[in-house]
Motif scaffolding. Structure first.
Motif, PDB file in Angstrom:
ATOM      1  N   ARG A  84     -54.599 -82.044  67.795  1.00  0.00           N
ATOM      2  CA  ARG A  84     -55.073 -82.114  66.410  1.00  0.00           C
ATOM      3  C   ARG A  84     -54.727 -80.841  65.642  1.00  0.00           C
ATOM      4  NH1 ARG A  84     -58.681 -85.170  63.559  1.00  0.00           N
ATOM      5  NH2 ARG A  84     -59.531 -84.153  61.722  1.00  0.00           N
ATOM      6  N   LEU A  85     -54.876 -79.693  66.278  1.00  0.00           N
ATOM      7  CA  LEU A  85     -54.511 -78.435  65.622  1.00  0.00           C
ATOM      8  C   LEU A  85     -53.022 -78.424  65.268  1.00  0.00           C
ATOM      9  CD1 LEU A  85     -56.523 -75.829  67.730  1.00  0.00           C
ATOM     10  CD2 LEU A  85     -56.924 -76.480  65.344  1.00  0.00           C
ATOM     11  N   VAL A  86     -52.198 -78.951  66.157  1.00  0.00           N
ATOM     12  CA  VAL A  86     -50.762 -79.055  65.902  1.00  0.00           C
ATOM     13  C   VAL A  86     -50.505 -79.978  64.711  1.00  0.00           C
ATOM     14  CG1 VAL A  86     -48.603 -79.966  66.849  1.00  0.00           C
ATOM     15  CG2 VAL A  86     -50.083 -78.552  68.279  1.00  0.00           C
ATOM     16  N   GLU A  88     -52.576 -80.731  62.242  1.00  0.00           N
ATOM     17  CA  GLU A  88     -53.042 -80.110  61.003  1.00  0.00           C
ATOM     18  C   GLU A  88     -52.065 -79.044  60.521  1.00  0.00           C
ATOM     19  OE1 GLU A  88     -56.895 -78.792  62.154  1.00  0.00           O
ATOM     20  OE2 GLU A  88     -57.868 -80.729  61.743  1.00  0.00           O
ATOM     21  N   ALA A  89     -51.493 -78.300  61.470  1.00  0.00           N
ATOM     22  CA  ALA A  89     -50.502 -77.279  61.100  1.00  0.00           C
ATOM     23  C   ALA A  89     -49.269 -77.933  60.489  1.00  0.00           C
ATOM     24  CB  ALA A  89     -50.115 -76.458  62.320  1.00  0.00           C
ATOM     25  N   ALA A  90     -48.865 -79.086  61.020  1.00  0.00           N
ATOM     26  CA  ALA A  90     -47.703 -79.798  60.482  1.00  0.00           C
ATOM     27  C   ALA A  90     -47.975 -80.305  59.072  1.00  0.00           C
ATOM     28  CB  ALA A  90     -47.338 -80.966  61.395  1.00  0.00           C
ATOM     29  N   GLN A  91     -49.206 -80.731  58.828  1.00  0.00           N
ATOM     30  CA  GLN A  91     -49.566 -81.195  57.491  1.00  0.00           C
ATOM     31  C   GLN A  91     -49.529 -80.056  56.481  1.00  0.00           C
ATOM     32  OE1 GLN A  91     -53.428 -83.129  58.163  1.00  0.00           O
ATOM     33  NE2 GLN A  91     -52.477 -85.079  57.721  1.00  0.00           N
ATOM     34  N   ASP A  92     -49.924 -78.873  56.915  1.00  0.00           N
ATOM     35  CA  ASP A  92     -50.079 -77.743  55.994  1.00  0.00           C
ATOM     36  C   ASP A  92     -48.793 -76.960  55.754  1.00  0.00           C
ATOM     37  OD1 ASP A  92     -52.741 -78.408  55.838  1.00  0.00           O
ATOM     38  OD2 ASP A  92     -53.398 -76.914  57.305  1.00  0.00           O
ATOM     39  N   ARG A  93     -47.858 -77.016  56.686  1.00  0.00           N
ATOM     40  CA  ARG A  93     -46.656 -76.203  56.551  1.00  0.00           C
ATOM     41  C   ARG A  93     -45.734 -76.775  55.481  1.00  0.00           C
ATOM     42  NH1 ARG A  93     -43.180 -75.513  61.558  1.00  0.00           N
ATOM     43  NH2 ARG A  93     -41.504 -75.132  60.063  1.00  0.00           N
ATOM     44  N   ARG A 100     -41.173 -80.819  59.221  1.00  0.00           N
ATOM     45  CA  ARG A 100     -42.563 -80.783  59.673  1.00  0.00           C
ATOM     46  C   ARG A 100     -42.759 -81.656  60.904  1.00  0.00           C
ATOM     47  NH1 ARG A 100     -44.703 -83.159  54.746  1.00  0.00           N
ATOM     48  NH2 ARG A 100     -46.710 -83.238  55.827  1.00  0.00           N
ATOM     49  N   PHE A 104     -44.019 -80.497  64.633  1.00  0.00           N
ATOM     50  CA  PHE A 104     -45.183 -81.202  65.166  1.00  0.00           C
ATOM     51  C   PHE A 104     -44.874 -81.742  66.555  1.00  0.00           C
ATOM     52  CE2 PHE A 104     -48.186 -85.043  64.063  1.00  0.00           C
ATOM     53  CZ  PHE A 104     -48.926 -84.794  65.208  1.00  0.00           C
ATOM     54  N   GLU A 107     -44.543 -79.086  69.459  1.00  0.00           N
ATOM     55  CA  GLU A 107     -45.823 -78.535  69.917  1.00  0.00           C
ATOM     56  C   GLU A 107     -46.644 -79.599  70.640  1.00  0.00           C
ATOM     57  OE1 GLU A 107     -46.627 -75.357  69.914  1.00  0.00           O
ATOM     58  OE2 GLU A 107     -44.634 -75.000  69.076  1.00  0.00           O
TER      59      GLU A 107
END
Length: 214
Positions: A84-86, A88-93, A100, A104, A107
């Motif tokens: 999930r952290l991965v 969320e990072a893909a959504q934000d980058r 993206r 994602f 990771e």
């Protein structure tokens, strides 16, 4: 207090020290149990095995967890939280949908080669009780929705080939989750190499402008 009025240090640990010690021991139980679950399966794993590996008694484990199922759920939750952290990072980058997605997926693949990630793929939700099963499915659904969302972004901005984002997400997730079933940490390939190779294969199938597309 000493004879001269100075305060002496208590030999008993403080509340914060006791809490830190408890968390350290819980982590040790989880780290050991997840390896047994991955190697033998949930039903074939006995907490006596885990206790012996930790050089403690079985009742000691029950001081930190109420049941074997609770340990299993926390293990799979750790794995899903990492994915999930991965996500969320893909959504934000920044960057294109394809950029993206590639970050994602790499990771995600790496998580699937770690103990808690492996446990996610090697665990059936039927091994959990009704509440654990509901939470397990909800966590997986959230991650899938984020994966599908990134794919939709790539199809929308033209960096991924047009298609059915649901089918694409199912296919990609299936391939990545399967890594946990065949990965061997004693093998010749390192996790980074495996992740890059698998993701390159998946991205080539999703890439926009492929010559073999009609």
């Amino acid at each position: 207090m000493t004879a001269d009025g100075a305060m002496t240090q208590s030999p008993w640990p403080s509340a914060s020290d006791r809490q830190a010690e408890r968390e350290t021991k819980r982590e040790a139980v989880l780290a050991t149990a997840v390896r047994w679950f991955n190697a033998k399966g949930f039903h074939a794993t006995n907490l006596d095995d885990v206790a012996r590996a930790l050089r403690v008694t079985k009742p000691t484990i029950y001081h930190y967890f109420s049941s074997k199922e609770e340990i299993l759920f926390e293990c799979v939750q750790r794995g899903l939280d990492a994915v999930r952290l991965v996500a969320e990072a893909a959504q934000d980058r920044g960057g294109s949908g394809a950029d993206r997605l590639q970050a994602f997926l790499k990771e995600y693949a790496l998580v699937m080669m770690r103990d808690f990630g492996m446990c996610v793929s090697r665990t059936s939700d039927t091994q959990l009780g009704p509440e654990g099963r509901r939470r397990f499915r909800a966590l997986k659904r959230d991650i899938h929705d984020m994966l599908q969302g990134v794919i939709e972004d790539g199809m929308r901005d033209g960096t991924l080939a047009a298609g059915n984002p649901l089918l694409a997400a199912n296919t990609v997730a299936g391939a990545l989750n399967w890594i946990a079933l065949w990965y061997d940490d004693a093998g010749k390939m390192q996790p980074e190499e495996i992740a890059e190779g698998v993701v390159a294969t998946l991205m080539s199938g999703l890439a926009a402008g492929r010559k073999d597309r009609p």
